[in-house]
Design an enzyme around this catalytic site. Structure first.
Site, PDB file in Angstrom:
ATOM      1  CB  SER A 105     -11.999   8.815 -15.548  1.00 44.62           C
ATOM      2  OG  SER A 105     -10.653   8.621 -15.139  1.00 44.62           O
ATOM      3  CE1 TYR A 112     -13.325   4.015 -13.494  1.00 46.41           C
ATOM      4  CE2 TYR A 112     -11.403   5.013 -14.537  1.00 46.41           C
ATOM      5  CZ  TYR A 112     -12.503   5.109 -13.696  1.00 46.41           C
ATOM      6  OH  TYR A 112     -12.771   6.308 -13.072  1.00 46.41           O
TER       7      TYR A 112
END
Length: 300
Positions: A197, A211
């Site tokens: 990501s 995350y």
């Protein structure tokens, strides 16, 4: 033509990056010996099915049916365990006083947050493959928790259990599957693709600290796997999406679009296309790379 088998970890367990308050959007109706002709919405008169009729009247037409067996016990066994009943002994038609077919302690779905269930996922994978070769592994499952009111969770928010769950799904599951399937993948030009990501490279306004750091760790894992597995004929790369138009976008994402040079969100199909390319022979000399797909979001 590129005919290969791609196994996505995300289909082995559902770990959606949604708030705990979100409701599921899939409802499964399981009924024994019920066909289209038995539903009053389709003209049946023997008995009424008012709730199904209401759903049908609202546009939810029941036009597809899937049955793993024509009898109740095998159907229930397949539905509850995810295993094809007729490949198992003792899962045929059970008498009223028959023994319990599914043991109470049986793992019926692979939860990536629970390490003890990952062996079951590998078992199910081999059942799906049924002796065929495995050509690629895509570690795509991800979990990005938010606070009760939808805010991002920083380093000082939440408890350590949240961090452990995020890392179990986003990082340790890819470690496990890559190790467990390395023997199956070993050969000529096989591939592993990890989905990282943009949040793994910068502080993101919506993605939380757990995350983001898990995705940064996943990129480091990609590099290490590429070095270790190249000699086994396995290429390992990462795809690094930016803002992608999915159902789990956070409120305010539209403001980020103004900072993306292409002035739009990416699509899941575009991400899938890049993943497919990295698994294909056209990418045979690419390994140890993390390829961004973000419309130029990281140029500023």
């Amino acid at each position: 033509m590129f005919h290969r088998i791609l196994i996505l970890v995300s289909i082995l367990a559902l770990a959606a990056a949604t708030n705990a308050a979100d409701k599921p959007n899939v409802i499964v109706i399981m009924a024994d010996d019920l066909g289209y002709g038995d539903i009053s919405a389709y003209g049946a008169t023997a008995f009424k099915t008012p709730h199904i009729d209401r759903l049908a009247a609202e546009g939810r037409r029941f036009t597809s049916g899937y049955c793993s067996a024509s009898t109740c016990t095998p159907t229930r066994y397949s539905f509850l365990t995810g295993s094809y009943a007729f490949r198992r002994k003792g899962t045929g038609i059970a008498p009223p006083n028959g023994r319990l077919v599914v043991p109470p302690d049986a793992v019926t779905i692979a939860d990536l947050a629970k390490t003890e269930s990952l062996d079951f996922a590998i078992q199910r994978l081999h059942e799906v493959l049924a002796g065929r070769e495995l050509h690629a592994l895509v570690n795509n499952a991800g979990f990005s928790p938010k606070s009760a009111d939808g805010r991002r969770l920083g380093c000082l928010d939440g408890d350590m259990a949240v961090w452990r769950e995020v890392f179990a799904i986003n990082f340790f599951a890819p470690v496990y599957f890559s190790r467990a399937l390395a023997t199956n993948l070993a050969g000529s030009d096989r591939a592993i693709v990890n989905v990282t990501s943009i949040a793994g490279h910068r502080v993101h306004p919506f993605a939380g600290s757990a995350y983001s750091t898990s995705k940064a760790a996943l990129w480091a894992l990609t590099r290490e796997l590429a070095a270790d597995l190249a000699g086994h004929g396995i290429r390992v790369n990462a795809v690094c999406p930016g803002e992608i138009d999915t159902a789990i976008l956070s409120p305010g994402t539209d403001q980020l679009v103004q900072r993306i040079p292409m002035r739009r969100l990416g699509s899941p199909a575009e991400v899938a296309g890049l993943i497919f390319y990295l698994c294909s022979p056209q990418a045979s000399y690419i390994t140890g790379a993390e390829i961004p797909i973000n419309g130029g979001q990281d140029v500023y």
